[in-house]
Scaffold this motif. Structure first.
Motif, PDB file in Angstrom:
ATOM      1  N   UNK A  61      52.247 -74.430  94.951  1.00 50.89           N
ATOM      2  CA  UNK A  61      50.898 -74.025  95.341  1.00 50.89           C
ATOM      3  C   UNK A  61      50.803 -72.560  95.757  1.00 50.89           C
ATOM      4  N   UNK A  62      51.929 -71.950  96.149  1.00 51.92           N
ATOM      5  CA  UNK A  62      51.915 -70.584  96.686  1.00 51.92           C
ATOM      6  C   UNK A  62      51.345 -69.576  95.693  1.00 51.92           C
ATOM      7  N   UNK A  63      50.233 -68.945  96.073  1.00 46.61           N
ATOM      8  CA  UNK A  63      49.616 -67.927  95.223  1.00 46.61           C
ATOM      9  C   UNK A  63      50.556 -66.739  95.049  1.00 46.61           C
ATOM     10  N   UNK A  64      51.257 -66.390  96.110  1.00 50.48           N
ATOM     11  CA  UNK A  64      52.164 -65.240  96.042  1.00 50.48           C
ATOM     12  C   UNK A  64      53.301 -65.498  95.057  1.00 50.48           C
ATOM     13  N   UNK A  65      53.890 -66.670  95.129  1.00 51.64           N
ATOM     14  CA  UNK A  65      54.978 -66.990  94.202  1.00 51.64           C
ATOM     15  C   UNK A  65      54.470 -67.088  92.768  1.00 51.64           C
ATOM     16  N   UNK A  66      53.268 -67.614  92.599  1.00 51.42           N
ATOM     17  CA  UNK A  66      52.681 -67.696  91.262  1.00 51.42           C
ATOM     18  C   UNK A  66      52.435 -66.295  90.708  1.00 51.42           C
ATOM     19  N   UNK A  67      51.907 -65.399  91.550  1.00 46.75           N
ATOM     20  CA  UNK A  67      51.665 -64.019  91.114  1.00 46.75           C
ATOM     21  C   UNK A  67      52.958 -63.323  90.723  1.00 46.75           C
ATOM     22  N   UNK A 126      62.418 -63.694  95.866  1.00 46.26           N
ATOM     23  CA  UNK A 126      63.382 -64.333  96.762  1.00 46.26           C
ATOM     24  C   UNK A 126      62.922 -64.221  98.220  1.00 46.26           C
ATOM     25  N   UNK A 127      62.413 -63.047  98.588  1.00 44.78           N
ATOM     26  CA  UNK A 127      61.916 -62.856  99.954  1.00 44.78           C
ATOM     27  C   UNK A 127      60.718 -63.764 100.213  1.00 44.78           C
ATOM     28  N   UNK A 128      59.807 -63.825  99.257  1.00 43.23           N
ATOM     29  CA  UNK A 128      58.610 -64.671  99.411  1.00 43.23           C
ATOM     30  C   UNK A 128      58.991 -66.140  99.529  1.00 43.23           C
ATOM     31  N   UNK A 381      64.941 -62.542 106.793  1.00 40.30           N
ATOM     32  CA  UNK A 381      63.913 -63.056 107.685  1.00 40.30           C
ATOM     33  C   UNK A 381      63.943 -62.432 109.069  1.00 40.30           C
ATOM     34  N   UNK A 382      64.974 -61.642 109.368  1.00 43.66           N
ATOM     35  CA  UNK A 382      65.023 -61.025 110.686  1.00 43.66           C
ATOM     36  C   UNK A 382      64.828 -59.524 110.568  1.00 43.66           C
ATOM     37  N   UNK A 383      64.113 -58.985 111.541  1.00 44.04           N
ATOM     38  CA  UNK A 383      63.803 -57.564 111.562  1.00 44.04           C
ATOM     39  C   UNK A 383      64.375 -56.969 112.813  1.00 44.04           C
ATOM     40  N   UNK A 384      64.039 -55.712 113.107  1.00 48.65           N
ATOM     41  CA  UNK A 384      64.556 -55.036 114.292  1.00 48.65           C
ATOM     42  C   UNK A 384      64.337 -55.850 115.539  1.00 48.65           C
ATOM     43  N   UNK A 385      65.388 -55.989 116.378  1.00 52.48           N
ATOM     44  CA  UNK A 385      65.305 -56.784 117.594  1.00 52.48           C
ATOM     45  C   UNK A 385      65.778 -58.208 117.396  1.00 52.48           C
TER      46      UNK A 385
END
Length: 389
Positions: A61-67, A126-128, A381-385
């Motif tokens: 269903x993910x629009x982002x993955x489909x795009x 992959x990130x999405x 999935x992890x950012x600064x901090x």
């Protein structure tokens, strides 16, 4: 007259005893409101939705993955078109600066940009996908946690109701003030409001979940999400782990690709490229290198902080286990005293509630730890901090 007065006192005492002490240790207990609710839910035959089932639906269903998939198909077609025109799809070398005629540059830069676009699209997909998994994990975890919170609130509400009913009897007998009775009523009313608000919050959570997985807004089911606590064991040193993750972290790989793109633009030039563009491309390349360096430094700090957070949660979980063991010991003592007639049913219920609270706290930490481990293994999935992106 004296006999009547004595009889009246006896009736009052009996009423107070029944209200305050409830059933005796040997009396039959009626099912709690929570037990009745669970039985009714089971009778409704609501389907179960597992995390794996929901993830499959969400990815479709993910629009982002489909795009991203459609973009990959477009780039693949572009690659085939270039092959058809020239008969090859060879990315030009750009380790050193060189100028080529405009026609060669047009084709070669198209080849490079298409190849680079396919690489970046793969990393972005992959990130999405990981972000979607994390979002779904958090959604499932929040629903399960709040359903447990709702059960606990209902148990607490039953106790508040009992306390208020006892308070009414005590007030009639002159044992407490109107102010104290009003306090008990306010606490009971607040418990009902809290239950109502959490029920509405859960409705919103289910609607959000339905939106993620592409189901109708009013679709009903029972989510199933187990997160057993399994201590994470780091293989080797943390430094070795960080170095290994840097080579496969998609957010870092995207930054590295940005450096490659800037390098290509700096070194592979058409003969008509003006000097101003040449200088701008050089500056862009140096900026991309700085950004990559900063991204790696931030990622290293984030991974280190995430590992510390894992250790902190492990310590909190062990403490929560000890707290639960103590609450369970207190409950056993309460059960013995209740059977002996030394305490009221209310006191026993409060001890049971204490165990439920500790169990809920332990389960909450297990779910939080499960999410932390998932992020630590997928450092995109992890950012600064050390927080989740």
């Amino acid at each position: 007259m004296k006999k009547m007065i004595g009889s009246t006192k006896g009736v009052v005492a009996l009423a107070l005893a029944v209200t305050l002490f409830g059933t005796t240790a040997y009396g039959a207990e009626t099912p709690s409101a929570t037990e009745v609710a669970v039985t009714e839910a089971a009778a409704q035959d609501i389907p179960v939705l597992t995390y794996e089932q929901a993830l499959g639906k969400a990815k479709k269903h993910s629009i982002k993955l489909i795009d991203l998939q459609k973009n990959n198909e477009f780039l693949q077609e572009s690659k085939e078109d270039l092959w058809d025109v020239v008969g090859s799809f060879s990315v030009p070398t750009y380790d050193y600066q060189k100028w080529v005629n405009d026609a060669v540059y047009m084709y070669s830069s198209a080849v490079y940009n298409t190849d680079s676009g396919m690489t970046k699209n793969k990393y972005a997909a992959q990130i999405a996908s990981l972000a979607l998994e994390a979002t779904l994990k958090n959604t499932f975890s929040s629903i399960v946690e709040n359903e447990a919170n709702l059960d606990l609130l209902k148990q607490t509400g039953e106790l508040q109701k009992t306390l208020y009913e006892q308070g009414q009897t005590k007030y009639r007998l002159g044992m407490i003030s109107q102010y104290k009775l009003d306090q008990l009523k306010a606490e009971y009313d607040a418990s009902k409001v809290n239950i109502y608000q959490l029920e509405k919050t859960l409705e919103q959570m289910y609607m959000s979940l339905n939106n993620i997985i592409g189901e109708s807004v009013d679709k009903k089911y029972k989510v199933e999400y187990d997160a057993d606590f399994e201590p994470y064991v780091l293989q080797g040193s943390l430094e070795a782990y960080i170095n290994a993750q840097m080579k496969k972290d998609y957010s870092i790989l995207l930054q590295e690709q940005a450096v490659e793109d800037a390098k290509f633009n700096k070194n592979y030039l058409s003969e008509s490229t003006p000097d101003s563009s040449n200088k701008s491309n050089k500056n862009s390349y140096e900026s991309a290198q700085r950004n990559l360096k900063a991204a790696k430094e931030d990622k290293e700090i984030a991974i280190r902080n995430a590992y510390v957070q894992l250790q902190q949660t492990e310590a909190n979980y062990n403490q929560a286990k000890a707290d639960l063991a103590q609450a369970q010991a207190d409950l056993k003592t309460a059960e013995v005293n209740y059977a002996a007639g030394n305490i009221t049913k209310l006191t026993l219920d409060q001890a049971k509630l204490g165990v439920s609270q500790r169990e809920l706290a332990l389960e909450k930490l297990a779910r939080a730890y499960d999410m932390q481990v998932f992020s630590f293994k997928n450092t995109d999935l992890i950012v600064g901090g050390g927080s989740m992106a």
